[in-house]
Design an enzyme around this catalytic site. Structure first.
Site, PDB file in Angstrom:
ATOM      1  N   TYR A   1       3.076   5.545   5.920  1.00 39.56           N
ATOM      2  CA  TYR A   1       2.549   5.632   4.710  1.00 39.56           C
ATOM      3  C   TYR A   1       1.582   6.767   4.395  1.00 39.56           C
ATOM      4  CZ  TYR A   1       4.895   1.165   3.497  1.00 39.56           C
ATOM      5  OH  TYR A   1       6.072   0.474   3.330  1.00 39.56           O
TER       6      TYR A   1
ATOM      7  N   GLN B   1      10.809  -8.237   6.796  1.00 44.51           N
ATOM      8  CA  GLN B   1      10.070  -7.817   5.530  1.00 44.51           C
ATOM      9  C   GLN B   1      11.339  -6.836   4.836  1.00 44.51           C
ATOM     10  OE1 GLN B   1       7.165  -4.326   3.760  1.00 44.51           O
ATOM     11  NE2 GLN B   1       5.972  -5.685   5.271  1.00 44.51           N
TER      12      GLN B   1
ATOM     13  N   TYR C   1       9.642  -7.235  -0.364  1.00 42.87           N
ATOM     14  CA  TYR C   1       8.715  -5.985  -0.881  1.00 42.87           C
ATOM     15  C   TYR C   1       9.477  -5.531  -2.247  1.00 42.87           C
ATOM     16  CZ  TYR C   1      12.375  -2.577   1.598  1.00 42.87           C
ATOM     17  OH  TYR C   1      13.436  -2.080   1.647  1.00 42.87           O
TER      18      TYR C   1
ATOM     19  N   THR D   1       0.839  -1.044  -0.122  1.00 44.33           N
ATOM     20  CA  THR D   1      -0.034   0.232   0.007  1.00 44.33           C
ATOM     21  C   THR D   1       1.046   1.338  -0.186  1.00 44.33           C
ATOM     22  OG1 THR D   1      -0.138  -0.042   2.384  1.00 44.33           O
ATOM     23  CG2 THR D   1      -1.984  -1.066   1.284  1.00 44.33           C
ATOM     24  N   TRP D   2       2.026   1.093  -0.271  1.00 44.91           N
ATOM     25  CA  TRP D   2       2.841   2.426  -0.153  1.00 44.91           C
ATOM     26  C   TRP D   2       2.516   3.498  -1.345  1.00 44.91           C
ATOM     27  CZ3 TRP D   2       6.109   5.082  -3.674  1.00 44.91           C
ATOM     28  CH2 TRP D   2       6.857   6.027  -2.989  1.00 44.91           C
TER      29      TRP D   2
ATOM     30  N   ASP E   1      -0.485  -5.063   3.295  1.00 43.01           N
ATOM     31  CA  ASP E   1       0.855  -4.618   4.214  1.00 43.01           C
ATOM     32  C   ASP E   1       0.635  -2.982   4.173  1.00 43.01           C
ATOM     33  OD1 ASP E   1       3.742  -4.725   5.340  1.00 43.01           O
ATOM     34  OD2 ASP E   1       3.788  -3.221   3.627  1.00 43.01           O
TER      35      ASP E   1
HETATM   36  P1  NAP Z   1       6.181  -3.055  -6.381  1.00 43.53           P
HETATM   37  O1  NAP Z   1       5.194  -3.769  -5.813  1.00 43.53           O
HETATM   38  O2  NAP Z   1       7.469  -3.882  -6.832  1.00 43.53           O
HETATM   39  O3  NAP Z   1       5.871  -1.980  -7.680  1.00 43.53           O
HETATM   40  C1  NAP Z   1       4.607  -1.311  -7.575  1.00 43.53           C
HETATM   41  C2  NAP Z   1       4.464  -0.559  -8.781  1.00 43.53           C
HETATM   42  O4  NAP Z   1       4.258  -1.449  -9.842  1.00 43.53           O
HETATM   43  C3  NAP Z   1       3.190   0.457  -9.182  1.00 43.53           C
HETATM   44  O5  NAP Z   1       3.983   1.678  -9.721  1.00 43.53           O
HETATM   45  C4  NAP Z   1       2.206  -0.507  -9.884  1.00 43.53           C
HETATM   46  O6  NAP Z   1       1.637   0.459 -10.593  1.00 43.53           O
HETATM   47  C5  NAP Z   1       3.196  -1.365 -10.531  1.00 43.53           C
HETATM   48  N1  NAP Z   1       2.500  -2.561 -10.880  1.00 43.53           N
HETATM   49  C6  NAP Z   1       1.814  -3.393 -10.034  1.00 43.53           C
HETATM   50  N2  NAP Z   1       1.464  -4.505 -10.822  1.00 43.53           N
HETATM   51  C7  NAP Z   1       1.870  -4.361 -12.057  1.00 43.53           C
HETATM   52  C8  NAP Z   1       1.865  -5.305 -13.341  1.00 43.53           C
HETATM   53  N3  NAP Z   1       1.192  -6.440 -13.031  1.00 43.53           N
HETATM   54  N4  NAP Z   1       2.603  -4.729 -14.247  1.00 43.53           N
HETATM   55  C9  NAP Z   1       3.138  -3.722 -14.251  1.00 43.53           C
HETATM   56  N5  NAP Z   1       3.243  -2.795 -13.386  1.00 43.53           N
HETATM   57  C10 NAP Z   1       2.614  -3.242 -12.301  1.00 43.53           C
HETATM   58  O7  NAP Z   1       6.865  -1.908  -5.493  1.00 43.53           O
HETATM   59  P2  NAP Z   1       6.514  -1.289  -4.088  1.00 43.53           P
HETATM   60  O8  NAP Z   1       5.312  -0.638  -3.917  1.00 43.53           O
HETATM   61  O9  NAP Z   1       7.917  -0.412  -3.552  1.00 43.53           O
HETATM   62  O10 NAP Z   1       6.496  -2.382  -2.993  1.00 43.53           O
HETATM   63  C11 NAP Z   1       5.377  -3.081  -2.646  1.00 43.53           C
HETATM   64  C12 NAP Z   1       4.930  -2.955  -1.202  1.00 43.53           C
HETATM   65  O11 NAP Z   1       5.954  -3.294  -0.436  1.00 43.53           O
HETATM   66  C13 NAP Z   1       4.797  -1.447  -0.883  1.00 43.53           C
HETATM   67  O12 NAP Z   1       3.574  -0.786  -1.332  1.00 43.53           O
HETATM   68  C14 NAP Z   1       4.777  -1.631   0.632  1.00 43.53           C
HETATM   69  O13 NAP Z   1       3.410  -2.060   1.161  1.00 43.53           O
HETATM   70  C15 NAP Z   1       5.995  -2.583   0.815  1.00 43.53           C
HETATM   71  N6  NAP Z   1       7.153  -1.773   0.847  1.00 43.53           N
HETATM   72  C16 NAP Z   1       7.902  -2.129   2.079  1.00 43.53           C
HETATM   73  C17 NAP Z   1       9.136  -1.261   2.391  1.00 43.53           C
HETATM   74  C18 NAP Z   1       9.750  -1.364   3.838  1.00 43.53           C
HETATM   75  O14 NAP Z   1      10.817  -0.600   3.835  1.00 43.53           O
HETATM   76  N7  NAP Z   1       9.331  -2.271   4.514  1.00 43.53           N
HETATM   77  C19 NAP Z   1       9.679  -0.409   1.170  1.00 43.53           C
HETATM   78  C20 NAP Z   1       9.424  -0.692  -0.016  1.00 43.53           C
HETATM   79  C21 NAP Z   1       8.002  -1.009  -0.003  1.00 43.53           C
HETATM   80  P3  NAP Z   1      -0.024   0.765 -10.384  1.00 43.53           P
HETATM   81  O15 NAP Z   1      -0.115   1.262  -8.941  1.00 43.53           O
HETATM   82  O16 NAP Z   1      -0.262   1.797 -11.261  1.00 43.53           O
HETATM   83  O17 NAP Z   1      -0.799  -0.624 -10.563  1.00 43.53           O
END
Ligand code: NAP
Length: 278
Positions: free
Chosen positions: A58, A169, A197, A20-21, A53
């Protein structure tokens, strides 16, 4: 959906959750955007990715507020993971941060409460004492960490006297393999769940690229009739301790990501992909 045990807890969680970031806007509020984000989260839940998550950090807490709306009226059926920020790791600050998250999430318990980042200026024993107090009070069910090295993970485990550390994570994808030599092996041995993540490298995997490794990925996508993103997620969750939390705001992306589950690539293809992106 497929499920894996969370750490040594005996509890099963979906192998794919919803990140959900960025939902709820990073710097401003917008009701129309909130509605779109809610639709995406609700579709993810319908498709059985019943693991969300989020974090107090966030969107200044607004992400947690949207999660509360998305899970209504079936909160019990969703595994909610949230995080306490590194500046709130003093004992009383952890308790306060948890109370605030519970309010925003409109629930009386958090399934997995994670330390978002280590804070070297606060002893982990103090933080974990507060975490165990929250478990004893029924306000959180499981304790996790995030962005912890092997040494920090070990210290977090040792600081717990009544619970076992459920998860760490960390960033993990075909394009970021840095946890493999140390943390992944350690987590596997200790039965600590790795919550991957940025598992699709912020959408970059879907774009493909030039060179042999991308050709190999594309051969595998054709063979299984899946997309690059589906193969990349499937590759991750095939690893024993790993579950993944892609974030998707677009409904098509949510549907596509859900299709990463329910099939398996052969061991040879899995190894070939690992080798290609090493
Ligand atoms: P991610 O999930 O690797 O990528 C998200 C991006 O990919 C968004 O721009 C999304 O676009 C796009 N996307 C999603 N599905 C897709 C698909 N099937 N084809 C093409 N593009 C796609 O990156 P993230 O948001 O950094 O990581 C996921 C989650 O991990 C976060 O939301 C958060 O909850 C968690 N996180 C945790 C930390 C930590 O420090 N613990 C750090 C970073 C992230 P749309 O939104 O336009 O669909």
């Amino acid at each position: 959906m497929e499920y894996k045990e969370l750490g040594k807890s005996g509890m099963k969680i979906p192998v794919l959750g919803l990140g959900t970031w960025g939902i709820g806007g990073l710097s401003s509020r917008n009701t129309q955007r909130d509605d779109e984000d809610l639709r995406a989260l609700r579709l993810g839940l319908e498709l059985e990715m019943r693991f969300i998550d989020t974090a107090e950090m966030y969107s200044g807490g607004h992400s947690e507020e949207l999660v509360a709306k998305a899970v209504k009226p079936e909160r019990e059926k969703v595994f909610i993971a949230t995080k306490v920020s590194p500046e709130h790791l003093r004992h009383d600050d952890v308790i306060k941060a948890c109370e605030s998250s519970l309010k925003r999430l409109e629930t009386n318990y958090i399934d997995l409460y994670q330390v978002h980042w280590p804070n070297p200026s606060i002893p982990i024993s103090e933080t974990m004492k507060a975490m165990e107090h929250l478990v004893a009070e029924g306000k959180t069910r499981h304790i996790g960490v995030s962005n912890f090295s092997v040494q920090q993970t070990r210290e977090a485990q040792q600081a717990l006297s009544k619970s076992s550390l459920a998860s760490n994570q960390v960033e993990y994808s075909l394009l970021d393999r840095s946890i493999e030599p140390n943390l992944l092996t350690y987590a596997d041995k200790e039965n600590i769940t790795i919550i991957a993540y940025t598992p699709i490298a912020k959408g970059r995997i879907s774009e493909g690229g030039r060179g042999e490794r991308w050709q190999i990925l594309d051969q595998i996508t054709s063979k299984y009739n899946k997309t690059r993103t589906q193969v990349a997620l499937n590759w991750l969750i095939a690893k024993k301790p790993v579950v993944a939390i892609p974030k998707a705001g677009s409904l098509d992306h949510v549907r596509e990501n859900a299709g990463a589950v329910g099939w398996q690539m052969s061991k040879t293809d899995h190894e070939m992909l690992s080798e290609a992106f090493r």
